[in-house]
Design a protein around this motif. Structure first.
Motif, PDB file in Angstrom:
ATOM      1  N   GLY A  98      -8.643  11.153   8.014  1.00 48.16           N
ATOM      2  CA  GLY A  98      -7.963   9.552   8.021  1.00 48.16           C
ATOM      3  C   GLY A  98      -7.864   9.140   7.007  1.00 48.16           C
ATOM      4  O   GLY A  98      -7.056   7.567   6.844  1.00 48.16           O
ATOM      5  N   LEU A  99      -7.975   9.039   6.331  1.00 48.00           N
ATOM      6  CA  LEU A  99      -7.746   8.807   4.739  1.00 48.00           C
ATOM      7  C   LEU A  99      -6.282   9.022   4.506  1.00 48.00           C
ATOM      8  O   LEU A  99      -5.897   7.472   4.105  1.00 48.00           O
ATOM      9  CB  LEU A  99      -9.274   9.139   3.312  1.00 48.00           C
ATOM     10  N   SER A 100      -6.606  10.088   4.713  1.00 43.86           N
ATOM     11  CA  SER A 100      -4.296  10.361   4.334  1.00 43.86           C
ATOM     12  C   SER A 100      -3.417   9.514   4.617  1.00 43.86           C
ATOM     13  O   SER A 100      -2.637   9.139   4.432  1.00 43.86           O
ATOM     14  CB  SER A 100      -4.641  11.766   4.677  1.00 43.86           C
ATOM     15  N   ALA A 101      -4.426   9.612   6.098  1.00 46.24           N
ATOM     16  CA  ALA A 101      -3.379   8.239   7.164  1.00 46.24           C
ATOM     17  C   ALA A 101      -3.047   6.974   6.758  1.00 46.24           C
ATOM     18  O   ALA A 101      -1.994   6.858   7.004  1.00 46.24           O
ATOM     19  CB  ALA A 101      -4.152   8.816   8.783  1.00 46.24           C
ATOM     20  N   LEU A 102      -3.897   6.650   6.203  1.00 47.14           N
ATOM     21  CA  LEU A 102      -4.504   5.276   6.390  1.00 47.14           C
ATOM     22  C   LEU A 102      -3.400   5.166   4.849  1.00 47.14           C
ATOM     23  O   LEU A 102      -3.112   4.220   4.798  1.00 47.14           O
ATOM     24  CB  LEU A 102      -5.836   4.948   5.866  1.00 47.14           C
ATOM     25  N   THR A 103      -3.812   5.575   4.183  1.00 48.61           N
ATOM     26  CA  THR A 103      -3.113   5.977   2.819  1.00 48.61           C
ATOM     27  C   THR A 103      -1.326   5.951   2.705  1.00 48.61           C
ATOM     28  O   THR A 103      -0.365   5.016   2.429  1.00 48.61           O
ATOM     29  CB  THR A 103      -3.279   7.090   1.681  1.00 48.61           C
ATOM     30  N   GLY A 104      -1.321   6.340   3.919  1.00 51.93           N
ATOM     31  CA  GLY A 104       0.593   7.321   4.218  1.00 51.93           C
ATOM     32  C   GLY A 104       1.611   5.693   4.654  1.00 51.93           C
ATOM     33  O   GLY A 104       2.134   5.074   4.140  1.00 51.93           O
ATOM     34  N   LEU A 105       0.264   5.156   5.938  1.00 56.21           N
ATOM     35  CA  LEU A 105       0.627   4.226   6.447  1.00 56.21           C
ATOM     36  C   LEU A 105       0.711   3.103   5.318  1.00 56.21           C
ATOM     37  O   LEU A 105       1.775   1.888   5.222  1.00 56.21           O
ATOM     38  CB  LEU A 105      -0.328   4.147   7.107  1.00 56.21           C
ATOM     39  N   PHE A 106       0.096   2.588   4.506  1.00 55.60           N
ATOM     40  CA  PHE A 106      -0.031   2.006   3.240  1.00 55.60           C
ATOM     41  C   PHE A 106       1.166   1.788   2.347  1.00 55.60           C
ATOM     42  O   PHE A 106       1.873   0.775   2.190  1.00 55.60           O
ATOM     43  CB  PHE A 106      -1.773   1.596   2.262  1.00 55.60           C
ATOM     44  N   LEU A 107       1.500   3.372   2.547  1.00 48.39           N
ATOM     45  CA  LEU A 107       2.617   3.251   0.719  1.00 48.39           C
ATOM     46  C   LEU A 107       3.755   2.717   2.049  1.00 48.39           C
ATOM     47  O   LEU A 107       4.929   1.901   1.238  1.00 48.39           O
ATOM     48  CB  LEU A 107       2.560   4.914   1.091  1.00 48.39           C
ATOM     49  N   ILE A 108       4.060   3.433   3.281  1.00 47.30           N
ATOM     50  CA  ILE A 108       4.918   3.056   3.807  1.00 47.30           C
ATOM     51  C   ILE A 108       5.556   1.486   4.223  1.00 47.30           C
ATOM     52  O   ILE A 108       6.734   1.608   4.222  1.00 47.30           O
ATOM     53  CB  ILE A 108       5.095   3.734   5.888  1.00 47.30           C
ATOM     54  N   ILE A 109       4.177   0.965   4.504  1.00 48.67           N
ATOM     55  CA  ILE A 109       4.196  -0.700   5.116  1.00 48.67           C
ATOM     56  C   ILE A 109       4.382  -1.457   3.699  1.00 48.67           C
ATOM     57  O   ILE A 109       5.273  -2.460   3.960  1.00 48.67           O
ATOM     58  CB  ILE A 109       3.060  -1.142   5.583  1.00 48.67           C
ATOM     59  N   HIS A 110       4.102  -0.924   2.818  1.00 46.78           N
ATOM     60  CA  HIS A 110       4.645  -1.084   1.492  1.00 46.78           C
ATOM     61  C   HIS A 110       5.885  -1.569   1.038  1.00 46.78           C
ATOM     62  O   HIS A 110       6.571  -2.251   0.585  1.00 46.78           O
ATOM     63  CB  HIS A 110       3.815  -1.095   0.698  1.00 46.78           C
ATOM     64  N   LEU A 111       5.859  -0.184   0.729  1.00 47.08           N
ATOM     65  CA  LEU A 111       7.165  -0.160   0.824  1.00 47.08           C
ATOM     66  C   LEU A 111       8.482  -0.739   1.723  1.00 47.08           C
ATOM     67  O   LEU A 111      10.009  -1.162   1.268  1.00 47.08           O
ATOM     68  CB  LEU A 111       8.362   1.693   0.789  1.00 47.08           C
ATOM     69  N   GLU A 112       7.882  -1.163   2.822  1.00 46.13           N
ATOM     70  CA  GLU A 112       8.760  -1.950   3.607  1.00 46.13           C
ATOM     71  C   GLU A 112       9.270  -3.241   3.111  1.00 46.13           C
ATOM     72  O   GLU A 112      10.595  -3.797   3.358  1.00 46.13           O
ATOM     73  CB  GLU A 112       8.665  -1.491   5.552  1.00 46.13           C
ATOM     74  N   ASN A 113       8.487  -3.464   2.838  1.00 46.87           N
ATOM     75  CA  ASN A 113       8.281  -5.236   2.504  1.00 46.87           C
ATOM     76  C   ASN A 113       8.650  -4.929   1.311  1.00 46.87           C
ATOM     77  O   ASN A 113       9.600  -5.992   1.011  1.00 46.87           O
ATOM     78  CB  ASN A 113       6.225  -5.101   2.408  1.00 46.87           C
ATOM     79  N   ARG A 114       8.683  -4.134   0.432  1.00 45.13           N
ATOM     80  CA  ARG A 114       9.162  -4.278  -1.037  1.00 45.13           C
ATOM     81  C   ARG A 114      10.756  -3.554  -0.703  1.00 45.13           C
ATOM     82  O   ARG A 114      11.701  -4.718  -1.461  1.00 45.13           O
ATOM     83  CB  ARG A 114       9.030  -3.032  -1.997  1.00 45.13           C
ATOM     84  N   THR A 115      10.992  -2.768  -0.265  1.00 45.91           N
ATOM     85  CA  THR A 115      12.707  -2.229   0.060  1.00 45.91           C
ATOM     86  C   THR A 115      13.561  -3.853   1.031  1.00 45.91           C
ATOM     87  O   THR A 115      14.761  -3.414   1.131  1.00 45.91           O
ATOM     88  CB  THR A 115      12.978  -0.960  -0.023  1.00 45.91           C
ATOM     89  N   ARG A 116      12.831  -4.249   2.597  1.00 45.61           N
ATOM     90  CA  ARG A 116      13.528  -4.725   3.289  1.00 45.61           C
ATOM     91  C   ARG A 116      13.997  -3.911   3.870  1.00 45.61           C
ATOM     92  O   ARG A 116      15.065  -3.961   4.178  1.00 45.61           O
ATOM     93  CB  ARG A 116      14.366  -5.997   2.989  1.00 45.61           C
ATOM     94  N   THR A 117      14.038  -2.839   4.227  1.00 42.31           N
ATOM     95  CA  THR A 117      14.524  -1.185   4.575  1.00 42.31           C
ATOM     96  C   THR A 117      13.718  -0.895   5.554  1.00 42.31           C
ATOM     97  O   THR A 117      12.009  -0.852   5.234  1.00 42.31           O
ATOM     98  CB  THR A 117      14.957  -0.330   3.281  1.00 42.31           C
ATOM     99  N   TYR A 118      13.898  -0.188   6.250  1.00 41.85           N
ATOM    100  CA  TYR A 118      12.333   0.643   6.941  1.00 41.85           C
ATOM    101  C   TYR A 118      12.913   2.170   7.226  1.00 41.85           C
ATOM    102  O   TYR A 118      14.426   2.396   7.364  1.00 41.85           O
ATOM    103  CB  TYR A 118      12.088   0.104   8.596  1.00 41.85           C
ATOM    104  N   LEU A 119      11.898   3.447   8.602  1.00 45.75           N
ATOM    105  CA  LEU A 119      12.911   4.029   8.109  1.00 45.75           C
ATOM    106  C   LEU A 119      12.698   4.423   9.663  1.00 45.75           C
ATOM    107  O   LEU A 119      11.799   3.619  11.142  1.00 45.75           O
ATOM    108  CB  LEU A 119      11.076   5.379   7.913  1.00 45.75           C
ATOM    109  N   SER A 120      14.100   5.443  10.592  1.00 41.64           N
ATOM    110  CA  SER A 120      14.183   5.615  12.368  1.00 41.64           C
ATOM    111  C   SER A 120      11.923   6.672  12.085  1.00 41.64           C
ATOM    112  O   SER A 120      11.625   6.812  11.537  1.00 41.64           O
ATOM    113  CB  SER A 120      15.332   6.348  12.187  1.00 41.64           C
ATOM    114  N   PHE A 121      12.421   6.260  14.103  1.00 39.72           N
ATOM    115  CA  PHE A 121      11.452   6.798  14.502  1.00 39.72           C
ATOM    116  C   PHE A 121      11.679   8.300  13.993  1.00 39.72           C
ATOM    117  O   PHE A 121      10.170   9.503  13.633  1.00 39.72           O
ATOM    118  CB  PHE A 121      11.125   6.943  15.692  1.00 39.72           C
TER     119      PHE A 121
END
Length: 353
Positions: A98-121
């Motif tokens: 659970g901790l690893s999944a939350l860490t991965g989600l936080f990094l992904i969401i943070h990068l989307e906010n910072r770069t204004r880009t997103y990853l496909s499904f």
């Protein structure tokens, strides 16, 4: 006394972060869907956690043997140069999912906010698979270090090594690799939430509701019927459980409600009664393949074994009995036989199998 759950706290922090940033347009609905589907994640952990521990033990022993060490595995018990180490379900490393999944989600969401880009499904699925592989590697190396250096659970270094492995083998690769992935394949973030993400979130939610609501109620709690050996006294318990007892032997029969339900594993239930497992393994008892283990509570020592049966088929495979139930075979139940002596356990298994 209430104890703080780190994973739960970080989950709340992640939810607050999403709601307070531009990422909420894309992630609020998806995270809501994941929350609805979270019983499925708990089901996977409950059903497959024990086989995973056995596999991790086997891999650790294989590595030690390749290095020339005198190592063997008896179920979840690893013996290195005469010293035993148990891969216990309460170990810190096995609670890092659970901790690893939350860490991965936080990094992904943070990068989307910072770069204004997103990853496909597709890329997000690949990232999830990568996190899973890194988590397995982290647990494997953590257990290997604990066994080699003989660090017991009560040693403060036990948790320190777990945290160090999490940082070195999971967090550092993610924080290094994810920004580069966004630079290479990230797409400009759309101004509004795409319908694809809404549909995906709805699908997760429907899966959670169907799997743990409608399906559970549509299939009755079927009992397992087969001949009961003579000399046992029956006691009917809650949830359809049955208890059979005689001097020196105790048997529980626990129906598995549906093919989707988590069984009441003895590895969990006996701990709830204050016992500790010293060893869990697959073995042949009286020519029958079962899971077996030793139980300790103070000076009291018991010997226990269990398997699954529907009266005609007997197996210890989760995949086997669940697949049979999905195909319409009679409902299975878990049979757990416990005795005060090894010879009494062998006799009881032969009587009940």
């Amino acid at each position: 006394m209430w104890a703080f759950d780190l994973t739960f706290g970080l989950g709340l922090a992640l939810a607050a972060y999403v709601l307070l940033t531009p990422a909420r347009r894309r992630w609020t609905v998806l995270l809501g869907g994941l929350a609805l589907a979270s019983p499925g994640l708990r089901w996977v952990t409950a059903v497959f956690g024990f086989p995973i521990r056995l596999q991790l033990s086997a891999w650790v022993v294989a590595i030690l043997q390749a290095l020339g060490a005198d190592a063997t595995a008896n179920g979840n018990l690893i013996r290195l140069n005469g010293v035993d180490f148990a891969v216990d379900p309460a170990c810190m490393g096995l609670q890092m999912t659970g901790l690893s999944a939350l860490t991965g989600l936080f990094l992904i969401i943070h990068l989307e906010n910072r770069t204004r880009t997103y990853l496909s499904f597709g890329w997000l699925t690949g990232v999830a698979g990568g996190v899973g592989m890194l988590l397995i590697l982290t647990n494997l190396l953590r257990i290997l270090a604990l066994v080699i250096f003989r660090i017991a659970p009560e040693n403060p270094l036990h948790d320190a090594i777990g945290i160090a492995c999490l940082v070195v083998y999971l967090l550092i690769p993610l924080t290094w690799g994810l920004p580069r992935l966004y630079e290479r394949v990230g797409k400009p973030r759309p101004p509004v939430l795409g319908l694809g993400w809404t549909r995906l979130a709805m699908l997760y939610g429907l899966m959670g509701l169907a799997g743990f609501g409608v399906v559970q109620r549509s299939q009755p709690n079927s009992s397992v019927t087969f001949p009961i050996p003579a000399g046992y006294t029956k006691k009917q318990l809650e949830n359809g459980f049955s208890q059979y007892s005689k001097t020196g032997s105790l048997v529980y029969i626990k129906p598995v409600r549906t093919a989707y339900s988590a069984e009441h594993s003895p590895a969990v239930c006996w701990r709830g009664s204050g016992y500790e497992f010293g060893k869990i393994e697959e073995e042949l008892i009286g020519g029958h393949r079962v899971y077996s283990g030793t139980l300790q509570r103070g000076r009291e020592r018991l010997y226990t074994a269990w398997w699954f049966t529907n009266g005609t088929c007997r197996t210890i495979s989760q995949f086997d009995f669940r697949w049979r139930m999905l195909r319409g075979e009679p409902a299975f139940g878990l049979v757990n036989v416990t005795a005060t002596r090894p010879d009494a356990l062998t006799d009881a298994v032969q009587r009940w199998y």
